[in-house]
Design a protein around this motif. Structure first.
Motif, PDB file in Angstrom:
ATOM      1  N   MET A 200    -120.924 -54.317 -11.911  1.00  0.00           N
ATOM      2  CA  MET A 200    -119.605 -54.398 -12.534  1.00  0.00           C
ATOM      3  C   MET A 200    -119.401 -55.833 -12.992  1.00  0.00           C
ATOM      4  SD  MET A 200    -116.797 -52.673 -12.825  1.00  0.00           S
ATOM      5  CE  MET A 200    -115.081 -52.860 -13.058  1.00  0.00           C
ATOM      6  N   CYS A 202    -117.018 -58.507 -13.934  1.00  0.00           N
ATOM      7  CA  CYS A 202    -115.578 -58.719 -13.741  1.00  0.00           C
ATOM      8  C   CYS A 202    -114.927 -59.368 -14.963  1.00  0.00           C
ATOM      9  CB  CYS A 202    -115.320 -59.540 -12.490  1.00  0.00           C
ATOM     10  SG  CYS A 202    -115.996 -58.770 -11.025  1.00  0.00           S
ATOM     11  N   GLU A 211    -108.218 -53.242 -11.552  1.00  0.00           N
ATOM     12  CA  GLU A 211    -107.848 -52.663 -10.262  1.00  0.00           C
ATOM     13  C   GLU A 211    -108.201 -51.180 -10.224  1.00  0.00           C
ATOM     14  OE1 GLU A 211    -103.871 -53.323  -8.970  1.00  0.00           O
ATOM     15  OE2 GLU A 211    -104.177 -52.154  -7.137  1.00  0.00           O
ATOM     16  N   GLU A 213    -110.396 -49.663 -12.100  1.00  0.00           N
ATOM     17  CA  GLU A 213    -111.858 -49.522 -12.170  1.00  0.00           C
ATOM     18  C   GLU A 213    -112.478 -49.668 -10.777  1.00  0.00           C
ATOM     19  OE1 GLU A 213    -114.196 -48.837 -14.581  1.00  0.00           O
ATOM     20  OE2 GLU A 213    -112.441 -48.245 -15.740  1.00  0.00           O
ATOM     21  N   LEU A 214    -111.996 -50.671 -10.049  1.00  0.00           N
ATOM     22  CA  LEU A 214    -112.578 -50.938  -8.731  1.00  0.00           C
ATOM     23  C   LEU A 214    -112.173 -49.897  -7.700  1.00  0.00           C
ATOM     24  CD1 LEU A 214    -112.141 -54.804  -8.341  1.00  0.00           C
ATOM     25  CD2 LEU A 214    -114.280 -53.568  -8.635  1.00  0.00           C
ATOM     26  N   PHE A 233    -115.806 -48.601  -6.048  1.00  0.00           N
ATOM     27  CA  PHE A 233    -116.120 -48.700  -4.622  1.00  0.00           C
ATOM     28  C   PHE A 233    -116.502 -47.342  -4.038  1.00  0.00           C
ATOM     29  CE2 PHE A 233    -114.024 -52.857  -4.601  1.00  0.00           C
ATOM     30  CZ  PHE A 233    -114.958 -53.550  -3.859  1.00  0.00           C
ATOM     31  N   LEU A 243    -120.952 -57.303  -8.087  1.00  0.00           N
ATOM     32  CA  LEU A 243    -119.785 -57.812  -8.808  1.00  0.00           C
ATOM     33  C   LEU A 243    -120.171 -59.118  -9.487  1.00  0.00           C
ATOM     34  CD1 LEU A 243    -116.927 -57.200  -6.194  1.00  0.00           C
ATOM     35  CD2 LEU A 243    -117.364 -55.926  -8.310  1.00  0.00           C
ATOM     36  N   LEU A 249    -111.875 -62.299 -11.287  1.00  0.00           N
ATOM     37  CA  LEU A 249    -110.885 -61.394 -10.682  1.00  0.00           C
ATOM     38  C   LEU A 249    -109.587 -62.174 -10.478  1.00  0.00           C
ATOM     39  CD1 LEU A 249    -112.996 -59.632  -7.913  1.00  0.00           C
ATOM     40  CD2 LEU A 249    -112.315 -58.724 -10.144  1.00  0.00           C
ATOM     41  N   LEU A 257    -109.967 -57.308  -2.622  1.00  0.00           N
ATOM     42  CA  LEU A 257    -111.411 -57.358  -2.379  1.00  0.00           C
ATOM     43  C   LEU A 257    -111.686 -57.899  -0.976  1.00  0.00           C
ATOM     44  CD1 LEU A 257    -114.380 -57.190  -3.254  1.00  0.00           C
ATOM     45  CD2 LEU A 257    -114.127 -59.422  -4.341  1.00  0.00           C
TER      46      LEU A 257
END
Ligand code: ATP
Ligand code: MG
Length: 469
Positions: A200, A202, A211, A213-214, A233, A243, A249, A257
């Motif tokens: 991913m 960032c 947010e 996406e994660l 996740f 990441l 982020l 996180l």
């Protein structure tokens, strides 16, 4: 066409052997039969089969014993057990011993075909997975990561140690130094390698999209969220989540996180339900994290959490002795890709590559070699060819001066060239005099034959303070 798949039928009833053989041969399989367990075993050990149809009750050896022998020798073959009525318990035991399936006698043609097809398909899938896993492992094996340098040897050692653990790893290094390559290598050498690593960047999303996406989102969590979606996740559970550019982020997500790293827990956007993930996290950055912490752009607590196992990948200019090997590694790769036959670099060409500063690190070197190969018609890449086709120059030509177009520009370039180079030489000259006189300016000036006041003026001009290191 590939060879037909090989099937062995082991049964003491001749009618079963011949009946199945006819059906299966008609279906394109290469079939052999054995009328006793002993004969069957001989065949198994002499010749590889894809599948065995095995009667559980044989006069000499039981089907279970044959299965155990196959397991002992770790033979790569699928087994379907044939049972009679009343022997289902044995069938269960057979499955425990690694049989793929069982069919109960009497069975018809369709049942037989279906069971065989299922076993062979599953076997193909397992083989495909193994081969994918092997490909991944080969691609990121240390043989494909070049580095004989002392600094790199230390990194390989660190990676080997940390890979099989679930620890969080922080990869730091300038752009193009190989952070992503090393993240993949860690995953490939971990126990999670059968699953795909999830990467991913960032940089890609705005804070609010990031947010979701994660962590995923619930249906209706925001406009446009017309269905519930899992986050990265969740997708990366049991695998590794890479990441990249973690400094991008925003502070709020950094906090979330941190919570995932500490407890494995998170909530998807629009939900109050706590979810858990066991994704292994690898992060990367080309920024100075400590500085960002000092500037309050990166959470200090998250920094300490990420910094448990930092790996700093040095820029290419600090490991120049790896340049020839890397250059040849890429040369071979692009020759293979383009079908060109270029034997290598001339000594002076290699010197140019080694002396270059490579601000874009390994990626830049790779791109340069690719460009050279595309342009070359010869058998060897020499220095002239390099200068003709590349924007890289030897150390003696400063990178920052563009090629002049007019005489005035040439004169200006000459002045700039002299200034930059002379100032470098003068700085070294002053520093050496100081070093040899333990920082005593009076003695240093005397040694080189300068007035003390002139010496200290020049020191100020170049911002030199004496330090022993
Ligand atoms: N030691 C190495 N041996 C072989 N290839 C390498 C090595 N280091 C880097 N490369 C290659 O160089 C290229 C750049 O590496 P990579 O993408 O991992 O860099 P990065 O540090 O993630 O860069 P960025 O910060 O710009 O994302 C890739 O094609 C990678 O395969
Ligand atoms: Mg990268």
């Amino acid at each position: 066409m590939s060879d037909p798949q090989k099937i062995l039928i082991i049964d003491d009833e001749p009618s079963i052997c011949s009946g199945c053989k006819i059906i299966l041969t008609e279906n394109g399989y290469d079939v052999e039969t054995a009328l006793s367990g002993q004969k069957g075993l001989e065949k198994i050990f002499n010749d590889p089969f894809d599948l065995i149809l095995l009667d559980i009750r044989l006069p000499d050896i039981t089907g279970i014993e044959i299965l155990k022998k196959i397991n002992e020798k770790k033979m790569d073959v699928s087994v379907i057990i044939m049972t009679g009525h009343g022997t289902v318990e044995n069938a269960v035991e057979a499955m425990k011993n690694g049989a793929f399936d069982f069919i109960t006698k009497p069975f018809n043609e369709k049942e037989l075909e279906k069971s065989i097809l299922k076993a062979l398909e599953s076997r193909a899938l397992v083989q495909e997975n193994l081969s994918l896993k092997k490909q991944l492992y080969d691609k990121f094996s240390f043989d494909n990561i070049i580095g004989n340098n002392r600094l790199m040897a230390k990194i390989f050692n660190k990676i080997e140690r940390v890979a099989p653990l679930d620890s969080t790893v922080l990869l730091e290094g300038e752009s193009g130094t190989g952070k992503e390559l090393f993240a993949n290598a860690i995953h490939a050498h971990s126990n999670r390698s059968a699953k795909q690593i999830i990467a991913m960047d960032c940089n890609t999303f705005s804070a609010s999209l990031m947010e979701s996406e994660l962590f995923g989102h619930e249906k209706g969590a925001f406009t446009g969220a017309d269905r519930t979606m899992p986050g990265i996740f969740e997708i990366a559970s049991n695998s590794t989540l890479f990441l990249d550019e973690v400094t991008n982020l925003d502070l709020d997500i950094q906090g979330k996180l941190l919570r995932v790293l500490e407890t494995g827990e998170y909530k998807s956007v629009g939900s109050n339900q706590v979810k858990k993930t066991n994704a292994r996290i690898i992060t990367a950055t080309n920024m100075d994290l400590k500085k960002m912490v000092a500037e309050k752009k990166f959470r200090e607590d998250l920094f300490y959490r990420l910094n448990v196992f930092p790996i700093h990948i040095p820029p290419l200019r600090d490991r120049k002795n790896d340049i020839p090997k890397l250059a040849y590694h890429f040369l071979k790769r692009f020759c293979r890709k383009t079908g060109k036959q270029i034997s290598g670099f001339s000594d002076d060409a290699l010197k140019v590559l080694v002396n270059h500063d490579w601000p874009g690190n390994v990626r830049q070197l790779k791109n340069v070699v690719e460009r050279l190969i595309i342009m070359s018609d010869g058998n060897q890449l020499n220095q002239k060819f390099l200068y003709d086709h590349l924007e890289i120059r030897s150390e003696s030509t400063p990178d920052e001066i563009p090629v002049p177009r007019t005489l005035d520009e040439l004169k200006a370039a000459k002045k700039q060239f002299l200034e930059t180079h002379f100032s470098k030489t003068e700085t070294s000259f002053l520093k050496r005099a100081l070093l040899e006189n333990d920082g005593n300016i009076t003695r240093a000036a005397k040694m080189v034959g300068m007035q003390r006041s002139n010496f200290s003026t020049q020191m100020k001009k170049y911002n030199i303070t004496y330090s022993k290191t």
